[in-house]
Write a protein that holds these residues in place. Structure first.
Motif, short mmCIF file in Angstrom:
data_model
loop_
_atom_site.label_atom_id
_atom_site.label_comp_id
_atom_site.label_asym_id
_atom_site.label_seq_id
_atom_site.Cartn_x
_atom_site.Cartn_y
_atom_site.Cartn_z
N GLU A 102 0.69 1.87 -2.44
CA GLU A 102 1.04 0.88 -3.46
C GLU A 102 0.74 -0.55 -3.03
O GLU A 102 0.32 -1.39 -3.83
CB GLU A 102 2.53 1.02 -3.80
CG GLU A 102 2.96 0.19 -4.99
CD GLU A 102 4.39 0.44 -5.39
OE1 GLU A 102 4.87 -0.23 -6.31
OE2 GLU A 102 5.04 1.30 -4.76
N SER A 106 -3.57 -2.52 -5.28
CA SER A 106 -3.77 -3.70 -6.14
C SER A 106 -4.86 -4.60 -5.59
O SER A 106 -5.70 -5.11 -6.33
CB SER A 106 -2.47 -4.49 -6.26
OG SER A 106 -1.49 -3.73 -6.93
N LYS A 107 -4.86 -4.75 -4.26
CA LYS A 107 -5.87 -5.59 -3.61
C LYS A 107 -7.28 -5.06 -3.87
O LYS A 107 -8.18 -5.81 -4.25
CB LYS A 107 -5.61 -5.63 -2.11
CG LYS A 107 -6.73 -6.24 -1.30
CD LYS A 107 -6.52 -6.03 0.20
CE LYS A 107 -7.74 -6.46 0.99
NZ LYS A 107 -7.61 -6.17 2.43
N ASP A 110 -8.35 -5.21 -7.63
CA ASP A 110 -8.78 -6.57 -7.98
C ASP A 110 -10.17 -6.86 -7.44
O ASP A 110 -10.97 -7.58 -8.08
CB ASP A 110 -7.79 -7.60 -7.44
CG ASP A 110 -6.49 -7.63 -8.23
OD1 ASP A 110 -6.48 -7.12 -9.37
OD2 ASP A 110 -5.49 -8.15 -7.71
N THR A 141 -1.22 -0.08 -16.12
CA THR A 141 -1.65 -1.34 -15.50
C THR A 141 -3.17 -1.47 -15.52
O THR A 141 -3.72 -2.54 -15.83
CB THR A 141 -1.14 -1.42 -14.05
OG1 THR A 141 0.29 -1.39 -14.05
CG2 THR A 141 -1.61 -2.70 -13.37
N ASP A 145 -5.44 -4.07 -17.97
CA ASP A 145 -6.01 -5.21 -17.25
C ASP A 145 -7.06 -5.91 -18.10
O ASP A 145 -7.89 -5.27 -18.74
CB ASP A 145 -6.63 -4.71 -15.93
CG ASP A 145 -7.18 -5.84 -15.09
OD1 ASP A 145 -6.43 -6.39 -14.28
OD2 ASP A 145 -8.37 -6.17 -15.26
#
Length: 250
Positions: A102, A106-107, A110, A141, A145
């Motif tokens: 988790e 996200s890193k 992106d 999510t 986006d």
């Protein structure tokens, strides 16, 4: 004399109109060529296929089956795995296995989402019932986006580990995910309504006033399939559907 002057004037006006029409036509052609070039260039830049999902879903094992046609002993990935994937007569895609951790995913999402030609979302069909909230949150999510919704890449949702007796089928998983995302959509939008949401960049998923369905996400196309990932005696079903999907989007 006046008739002569009028005739000459009309001749010049017709000539001017003809020149203007030609100029407009040339301008339209140039704009069309430029737009096709921009779209084609963007498609060429978007050659990444992101393999995403929760930890333990089988992403890295699927990645190794696609890239090397073999099983490998896998552990929780702490960085992305990436490799070229040749598609017959269609060039090369770049498969990117995004860590399920988790804190890390996200890193990497992106970092790579802007080059995504497609997403492979892997679900552990065996533990789905206990992870449904986390699975739905992650999928919500990604789908919502702003970059992803702008580029409209297709999604292949793989219901993995179908060789396990207690695994949920893809139809059951799709139905339960739609219900869970519908509830998420209600709670998240209610939360946004209670605050100043001018900085919110996420997209509303599905159709307003209607329960969420994946079919309402068009132009984003979401498909479901089943996989066993690990090699068995008749393992053709393990990656065949994925390979066919990669060929389709390449």
């Amino acid at each position: 004399m006046m008739d002569l002057i009028e005739s000459v004037r009309n001749g010049f006006e017709k000539k001017d109109l003809t020149l203007i029409s030609i100029a407009v036509a040339i301008f339209v052609v140039i704009i069309t060529v430029v737009l096709f070039w921009i779209v084609g260039r963007r498609k060429n830049l978007q050659r990444g296929v992101l393999i995403v999902g929760l930890s333990g879903a089988g992403k890295t094992l699927l990645f190794s089956r696609l890239v090397a046609s073999k099983n490998v002993e896998t552990y929780t990935s702490m960085k992305e795995n990436s490799s070229s994937y040749k598609v017959l007569n269609k060039g090369v895609l770049k498969l990117i296995d995004v860590p399920g951790n988790e804190r890390l995913r996200s890193k990497y999402l992106d970092e790579f989402k802007s080059c995504a030609r497609g997403f492979i979302f892997v679900i552990d069909s065996l533990s789905f019932s206990s992870e449904i909230r986390d699975v739905a949150e992650l999928l919500y999510t990604i789908l919502g986006d702003s970059v992803v919704s702008y580029n409209c890449p297709p999604f292949l949702i793989i219901c993995n580990k179908q060789d396990e007796t207690m695994a949920k089928s893809s139809k059951v998983i799709q139905s339960q995910l739609e219900k869970e995302i519908n509830m998420l959509r209600v709670t998240k939008n209610a939360r946004l309504d209670s605050i100043d949401d001018t900085g919110n960049n996420n997209t509303y998923l599905g159709q307003r006033g209607k329960d969420f369905q994946f079919s309402d996400l068009k132009p984003v196309i979401v498909e479901f399939t089943e996989s066993i990932a690990r090699e068995l005696e008749n393992n053709e079903i393990s990656v065949k559907a994925v390979s066919e999907w990669l060929y389709k989007i390449a």
